[in-house]
Motif scaffolding. Structure first.
Motif, mmCIF file in Angstrom:
data_model
loop_
_atom_site.group_PDB
_atom_site.id
_atom_site.type_symbol
_atom_site.label_atom_id
_atom_site.label_comp_id
_atom_site.label_asym_id
_atom_site.label_seq_id
_atom_site.Cartn_x
_atom_site.Cartn_y
_atom_site.Cartn_z
ATOM 1 N N THR A 86 0.833 -1.206 0.000
ATOM 2 C CA THR A 86 0.000 0.000 0.000
ATOM 3 C C THR A 86 0.872 1.261 0.000
ATOM 4 O O THR A 86 1.890 1.315 0.699
ATOM 5 C CB THR A 86 -0.902 -0.011 1.266
ATOM 6 N N LYS A 118 -8.290 -4.405 -8.108
ATOM 7 C CA LYS A 118 -8.800 -4.878 -6.819
ATOM 8 C C LYS A 118 -10.322 -4.947 -6.810
ATOM 9 O O LYS A 118 -11.001 -4.292 -7.594
ATOM 10 C CB LYS A 118 -8.340 -3.912 -5.709
ATOM 11 N N ILE A 128 -8.469 -9.639 5.799
ATOM 12 C CA ILE A 128 -7.276 -10.216 5.153
ATOM 13 C C ILE A 128 -6.007 -9.432 5.507
ATOM 14 O O ILE A 128 -5.004 -10.011 5.942
ATOM 15 C CB ILE A 128 -7.485 -10.269 3.616
HETATM 16 C C1 LIG Z 1 -5.342 -4.440 -0.500
HETATM 17 C C2 LIG Z 1 -4.211 -5.029 0.277
HETATM 18 C C3 LIG Z 1 -3.241 -4.208 0.810
HETATM 19 C C4 LIG Z 1 -2.152 -4.768 1.495
HETATM 20 N N1 LIG Z 1 -1.148 -3.939 1.956
HETATM 21 C C5 LIG Z 1 -0.001 -4.502 2.440
HETATM 22 C C6 LIG Z 1 1.133 -3.671 2.770
HETATM 23 O O1 LIG Z 1 1.097 -2.433 2.684
HETATM 24 N N2 LIG Z 1 2.263 -4.289 3.188
HETATM 25 C C7 LIG Z 1 2.362 -5.650 3.304
HETATM 26 O O2 LIG Z 1 3.436 -6.137 3.661
HETATM 27 N N3 LIG Z 1 1.294 -6.448 3.018
HETATM 28 C C8 LIG Z 1 0.126 -5.915 2.581
HETATM 29 N N4 LIG Z 1 -0.945 -6.726 2.272
HETATM 30 C C9 LIG Z 1 -0.792 -8.172 2.390
HETATM 31 C C10 LIG Z 1 -1.626 -8.857 3.473
HETATM 32 O O3 LIG Z 1 -1.122 -8.550 4.745
HETATM 33 C C11 LIG Z 1 -1.620 -10.357 3.166
HETATM 34 O O4 LIG Z 1 -2.402 -10.548 1.998
HETATM 35 C C12 LIG Z 1 -2.141 -11.194 4.298
HETATM 36 O O5 LIG Z 1 -1.271 -11.161 5.392
HETATM 37 C C13 LIG Z 1 -2.359 -12.660 3.880
HETATM 38 O O6 LIG Z 1 -1.257 -13.187 3.233
HETATM 39 P P1 LIG Z 1 -1.457 -13.953 1.824
HETATM 40 O O7 LIG Z 1 -2.253 -13.062 0.937
HETATM 41 O O8 LIG Z 1 -0.144 -14.403 1.351
HETATM 42 O O9 LIG Z 1 -2.354 -15.207 2.165
HETATM 43 P P2 LIG Z 1 -1.831 -16.664 2.627
HETATM 44 O O10 LIG Z 1 -0.854 -16.530 3.741
HETATM 45 O O11 LIG Z 1 -1.409 -17.393 1.415
HETATM 46 O O12 LIG Z 1 -3.159 -17.320 3.177
HETATM 47 C C14 LIG Z 1 -4.154 -17.891 2.327
HETATM 48 C C15 LIG Z 1 -5.274 -18.409 3.233
HETATM 49 O O13 LIG Z 1 -4.762 -19.457 4.074
HETATM 50 C C16 LIG Z 1 -5.012 -19.140 5.434
HETATM 51 N N5 LIG Z 1 -3.906 -19.671 6.237
HETATM 52 C C17 LIG Z 1 -2.566 -19.458 6.055
HETATM 53 N N6 LIG Z 1 -1.861 -20.129 6.976
HETATM 54 C C18 LIG Z 1 -2.784 -20.759 7.774
HETATM 55 C C19 LIG Z 1 -2.689 -21.614 8.919
HETATM 56 N N7 LIG Z 1 -1.503 -21.921 9.466
HETATM 57 N N8 LIG Z 1 -3.825 -22.102 9.453
HETATM 58 C C20 LIG Z 1 -5.027 -21.773 8.942
HETATM 59 N N9 LIG Z 1 -5.185 -20.976 7.857
HETATM 60 C C21 LIG Z 1 -4.070 -20.464 7.298
HETATM 61 C C22 LIG Z 1 -5.081 -17.613 5.471
HETATM 62 O O14 LIG Z 1 -5.755 -17.167 6.624
HETATM 63 C C23 LIG Z 1 -5.832 -17.347 4.180
HETATM 64 O O15 LIG Z 1 -7.197 -17.565 4.375
HETATM 65 C C24 LIG Z 1 -2.071 -6.179 1.661
HETATM 66 C C25 LIG Z 1 -3.084 -6.994 1.158
HETATM 67 C C26 LIG Z 1 -4.135 -6.450 0.466
HETATM 68 C C27 LIG Z 1 -5.185 -7.364 -0.093
#
Ligand SMILES: Cc1cc2nc3c(=O)[nH]c(=O)nc-3n(C[C@H](O)[C@H](O)[C@H](O)COP(=O)(O)OP(=O)(O)OC[C@H]3O[C@@H](n4cnc5c(N)ncnc54)[C@H](O)[C@@H]3O)c2cc1C
Length: 386
Positions: free
Chosen positions: A158, A203, A368
């Motif tokens: 972001t 998005k 999320i």
């Molecule tokens: C619009 C937007 C803005 C963002 N801005 C930033 C930013 O400025 N900086 C930044 O660093 N990040 C940012 N993010 C990232 C955000 O923090 C991550 O998308 C989030 O932490 C989830 O990681 P992932 O998308 O890799 O999902 P994943 O980690 O791949 O997870 C996929 C699914 O599996 C579930 N899951 C994963 N591990 C487990 C487990 N052990 N047990 C049960 N369920 C599990 C998760 O809950 C989720 O439902 C942003 C995201 C969005 C969508």
């Protein structure tokens, strides 16, 4: 326990509420429809001191506290969650690590523009293969000729691609001790060769906020761009996310309140079977649930923010738990509120002519960003000793 806001906090709430109603809300539909970043709104929020709210005046802040920031984020997000996340990410993810962990030189160099809202800094933790499992970061930085050479990628970042973006703090593996990766935080100013801001995402919501993937190819930064001690990156991002989660909860409360306002107003106007739908008990129960859950969420945010303020840089397990609980509850409550608001609008709820369609698209991401609901539940379970 005293739930009353101080005079300063009340003044901030009133100022932000007026600003949100008079400036943010009228622009929200246009920014959403055209996926535009609200530069003029950001400039005005800067003039109001919102980007420096929780920081002391010595570093260019407004001398308020974290609760005041949460109140501001709630009010702004009530009008436009995309603008709310711009403020939240700039303060909690961009400036906060620099303020908490930066050297005197780093603070003097970067904070004045950031706390005035003239520039934005971002926080690059998430990677294509490291989101919830943020410790699995693959981005690496090698020490060469007194510099750090970064290679890797970050995603969903972001505030990194606007005309006023100044740079990003990233986490990177800087070494290993046995099986353990040593993760450090490095500051990368925009324009550094090898630092690429890639095309913005398409998005579901938050169209007025700026989100891009980043790539780093032999990107060199001076040794003094390390933020905090070498190997301190993991601890730093846990601390940063604790505050961030409370602030996302505040953002969620703002959207929940907006849903209630819109649904209540519509329910009083819309008539079926000879009466306003607000007189039908099925609608009243939805409105009552929205009002109650929004108020519970707000109370949790205040409680968590007060505990965060009291703990300062020494985040305790109690603060981490309150942050996780408030984020989890408020994000899920606001999603229920958005769903109810659309339902109460009937067919019109599905049309972009009413703001509830935007609230519904915007609200999902609260479950999320800065740790999913599953991650919050995992954290709470661990902290209660399960
Ligand atoms: C619009 C937007 C803005 C963002 N801005 C930033 C930013 O400025 N900086 C930044 O660093 N990040 C940012 N993010 C990232 C955000 O923090 C991550 O998308 C989030 O932490 C989830 O990681 P992932 O998308 O890799 O999902 P994943 O980690 O791949 O997870 C996929 C699914 O599996 C579930 N899951 C994963 N591990 C487990 C487990 N052990 N047990 C049960 N369920 C599990 C998760 O809950 C989720 O439902 C942003 C995201 C969005 C969508």
């Amino acid at each position: 326990m005293d739930f009353a806001l101080t005079q300063e906090q009340q003044a901030i709430r009133d100022t932000c509420r007026d600003f949100a109603r008079e400036v943010v809300a009228p622009a929200a539909e246009e920014l959403d429809r055209h996926h535009k970043f609200g530069y003029d709104i950001v400039r005005q929020m800067g003039e109001l001191g919102l980007f420096g709210l929780p920081y002391p005046e010595e570093v260019g802040g407004a001398g308020g506290d974290f609760l005041a920031l949460c109140i501001a984020i709630e009010e702004i997000s009530r009008a436009d969650a995309g603008v709310g996340i711009t403020l939240e990410a700039a303060v909690c993810l961009g400036s906060s690590p620099i303020y908490e962990f930066g050297s005197k030189e780093q603070k003097e160099k970067w904070l004045p523009d950031l706390l005035a809202g003239r520039k934005l800094w971002s926080f690059g933790l998430t990677e294509p293969e490291a989101g919830s499992d943020a410790g699995a970061t693959k981005t690496r930085a090698e020490r060469r000729d007194g510099k750090w050479v970064i290679n890797g990628a970050k995603q969903f970042i972001t505030n990194c691609g606007t005309d006023i973006s100044l740079g990003v703090t990233i986490t990177a593996v800087t070494g290993r001790s046995g099986e353990e990766a040593e993760i450090s935080a490095l500051m990368v100013p925009k324009g550094t060769p090898g630092y690429h801001v890639l095309e913005s995402y398409r998005k579901l919501g938050w169209h007025s906020s700026d989100t891009h993937p980043l790539s780093f190819e032999d990107c060199e930064v001076p040794a003094e761009n390390m933020l905090g001690p070498r190997g301190g990156g993991y601890r730093q991002f846990l601390h940063t996310l604790t505050g961030g989660r409370i602030a996302i909860a505040a953002l969620s409360v703002g959207v929940g309140q907006a849903c209630l306002d819109a649904a209540l107003g519509y329910a009083k106007e819309r008539r079926t079977f000879g009466a306003p739908i607000s007189k039908h008990q099925a609608i009243q129960f939805k409105l009552a649930d929205m009002a109650m859950e929004t108020e519970v969420a707000r109370t949790m945010v205040y409680r968590a923010a007060m505990a965060y303020d009291a703990a300062g840089a020494q985040t305790t397990d109690e603060v981490r738990m309150l942050a996780a609980m408030s984020k989890l509850y408020a994000s899920e409550a606001s999603k229920r509120a958005a769903d109810n608001a659309v339902q109460i609008h009937g067919g019109y709820g599905f049309m972009e002519d009413y703001p509830v369609a935007r609230y519904w698209r915007d609200v999902k991401v609260n479950e999320i960003g800065e740790g999913t609901s599953e991650v919050q539940r995992m954290l709470i379970a661990r902290l209660i000793g399960a």
